[in-house]
Write a protein that holds these residues in place. Sequence first.
Motif, PDB file in Angstrom:
ATOM      1  N   PHE A 133       0.830  -1.218   0.000  1.00 16.75           N
ATOM      2  CA  PHE A 133       0.000   0.000   0.000  1.00 16.75           C
ATOM      3  C   PHE A 133       0.859   1.261   0.000  1.00 16.75           C
ATOM      4  O   PHE A 133       0.443   2.304  -0.508  1.00 16.75           O
ATOM      5  N   LYS A 134       2.055   1.175   0.570  1.00 14.38           N
ATOM      6  CA  LYS A 134       2.954   2.333   0.599  1.00 14.38           C
ATOM      7  C   LYS A 134       3.706   2.471  -0.724  1.00 14.38           C
ATOM      8  O   LYS A 134       3.830   3.571  -1.264  1.00 14.38           O
ATOM      9  N   TYR A 158       2.882   1.411  -3.730  1.00 10.46           N
ATOM     10  CA  TYR A 158       2.013   1.774  -4.853  1.00 10.46           C
ATOM     11  C   TYR A 158       0.925   2.770  -4.432  1.00 10.46           C
ATOM     12  O   TYR A 158      -0.159   2.787  -5.015  1.00 10.46           O
ATOM     13  N   SER A 159       1.189   3.579  -3.433  1.00  6.51           N
ATOM     14  CA  SER A 159       0.171   4.452  -2.842  1.00  6.51           C
ATOM     15  C   SER A 159      -0.589   5.307  -3.866  1.00  6.51           C
ATOM     16  O   SER A 159      -1.806   5.464  -3.774  1.00  6.51           O
ATOM     17  N   LYS A 160       0.110   5.835  -4.862  1.00  5.33           N
ATOM     18  CA  LYS A 160      -0.535   6.713  -5.839  1.00  5.33           C
ATOM     19  C   LYS A 160      -1.104   5.956  -7.040  1.00  5.33           C
ATOM     20  O   LYS A 160      -1.809   6.533  -7.859  1.00  5.33           O
ATOM     21  N   SER A 177      -7.227   4.420  -5.572  1.00  7.42           N
ATOM     22  CA  SER A 177      -5.790   4.171  -5.489  1.00  7.42           C
ATOM     23  C   SER A 177      -5.484   3.233  -4.322  1.00  7.42           C
ATOM     24  O   SER A 177      -6.336   2.994  -3.459  1.00  7.42           O
ATOM     25  N   TYR A 178      -4.261   2.743  -4.285  1.00  6.45           N
ATOM     26  CA  TYR A 178      -3.839   1.888  -3.166  1.00  6.45           C
ATOM     27  C   TYR A 178      -3.947   2.659  -1.854  1.00  6.45           C
ATOM     28  O   TYR A 178      -4.359   2.100  -0.824  1.00  6.45           O
ATOM     29  N   LYS A 179      -3.574   3.921  -1.882  1.00  7.81           N
ATOM     30  CA  LYS A 179      -3.644   4.746  -0.670  1.00  7.81           C
ATOM     31  C   LYS A 179      -5.092   4.919  -0.214  1.00  7.81           C
ATOM     32  O   LYS A 179      -5.397   4.772   0.977  1.00  7.81           O
ATOM     33  N   GLN A 180      -5.986   5.223  -1.131  1.00  5.77           N
ATOM     34  CA  GLN A 180      -7.405   5.405  -0.792  1.00  5.77           C
ATOM     35  C   GLN A 180      -8.016   4.105  -0.257  1.00  5.77           C
ATOM     36  O   GLN A 180      -8.795   4.135   0.694  1.00  5.77           O
ATOM     37  N   TYR A 216      -6.415   1.678   1.288  1.00  2.00           N
ATOM     38  CA  TYR A 216      -5.859   1.424   2.614  1.00  2.00           C
ATOM     39  C   TYR A 216      -6.508   2.318   3.665  1.00  2.00           C
ATOM     40  O   TYR A 216      -6.806   1.875   4.789  1.00  2.00           O
ATOM     41  N   GLU A 217      -6.743   3.575   3.318  1.00  2.00           N
ATOM     42  CA  GLU A 217      -7.427   4.480   4.245  1.00  2.00           C
ATOM     43  C   GLU A 217      -8.838   3.992   4.543  1.00  2.00           C
ATOM     44  O   GLU A 217      -9.321   4.103   5.679  1.00  2.00           O
TER      45      GLU A 217
END
Length: 475
Positions: free
Chosen positions: A10-11, A13-15, A28-31, A33-34
């Motif tokens: 997740f970190k 490929y966060s964007k 996105s991966y970040k979204q 994970y959040e």
Amino acid sequence: MVKKKFENIFKIYSKRIFIIDSRGIKISYKQFYESVLKTILILKKKGCKKNTKIIILDENSVNYLIILVACIFGGFVACPLDPTIKKERIKKIKKLYKSKLILKDLKELKLNKTSLNLDSRELNYDDTDCLLINSYGKNGEPTGILFKSSSILGSADSFSKLAKYNNKTVILHCLPMFYMGGILDTFFSPLISGSKIIVAEKFTVLNAKNFWTLPIQHKCNTLFLTPSIIALMTTIFRNSNKTTLNHVSTYKSIFATGSILYPEVRKKFFKIFKKRISSCYGSTEIGGPLCIQKNRASFKKNFCVGGHSKEVKIKEKAGYGRDFNYIFVKTPYFMKGYLTSKGLIRPIDKKGYFNTGDLGYYYKKTLFIKDTNRAIIKKGGELISLNLIEKTALQLKSIKNVFAIGKTDFYAGQEIFLFVSLKKGINKERALKKINLILKNNLRPVEVPKKILFLDKINLVSERKKNKDQLIKLI
């Protein structure tokens, strides 16, 4: 280690876009994970603690996938069920699982209205129980196939390498999310590889004609389908158009999972789409898929399901008939055990091997699967308990004995037939109506037998395979 790698994905490929749903919404991966962290907060507010079992009773959605990951990081246990399951069976399952929470509408989670104040350092990083797949025991009563997070993530990591997933993989997800094909093959494995997932509606006969719309639109290059889906597609798309052919030609892999891919289905698909299908083999208990066809030579061998990763060991023992042996598997991704009313059962031999109940042979590190001797069959990629069907029919007191079998079927993979022996003096026509009503009211549509056949006497033997061979000649 695997769990930490899982979080790091997740970190890294966060964007990067991770999921695109059927409406075209990009996540996105970040979204994602959040959303997982928010879901953990929501579930904790609902009273969920470590090892809390959460029954999920809804159709495919992105929120469904979010919950599966939230259970791993939050220390909860996801218990996915087919949403068509009957209420009485849900009550029995809930009692067995000792579950206090059933999620029927995942939209009610309201992630958009939840503020994020959970730090990743607060997450439970123990090797906790995380997944409980519904199944049935020999008596037709519900059981649960229980997994720890190390098994699921370890299997996902191993299979992603075997299938050669990477950050350029774009995979279509159209399998049910309540069984392993839709959980591990098409979700956790691509996730842990940094792949992109296109989440479509669950494949049905009703949406089959529009199947290629999303894959073409989002330039998918990997597919996971059940043999029954593949068979149905060969009847719907008899003459593939140029656009579809051009698209299919770009695929790295098209995999068949969930049941045996019969040679005639494979040949027909290739004739229409000019693309070979790779057979994939596994079972729920052993942590999902573990074998896959990777070289062209293996495609010429009927019932070949390919090779496996180094950490997996396979052996065969003498089974029924000269050409059939029982397949035993030893794997580090094996389930924690069967959750039953008598406690947790771990069915392995002294050397750690599990009898899959499948019949075939193992030659030069390559596995061949021809049939099954289990009371569990696969129809359309879904696990079906023959014992459950038999027990349900026996609710009718005029029945003396029953025996359910799965017969090879071009479309379903296996189709169910029920043999019934009635007590003396019972009218067959009246009994048939009552049996059909009982089955319809208590079973899922996918579990209802294709046909009921009456016999004066049913001789039950210890080996289901032997009895099956005798009865299948009568169909």
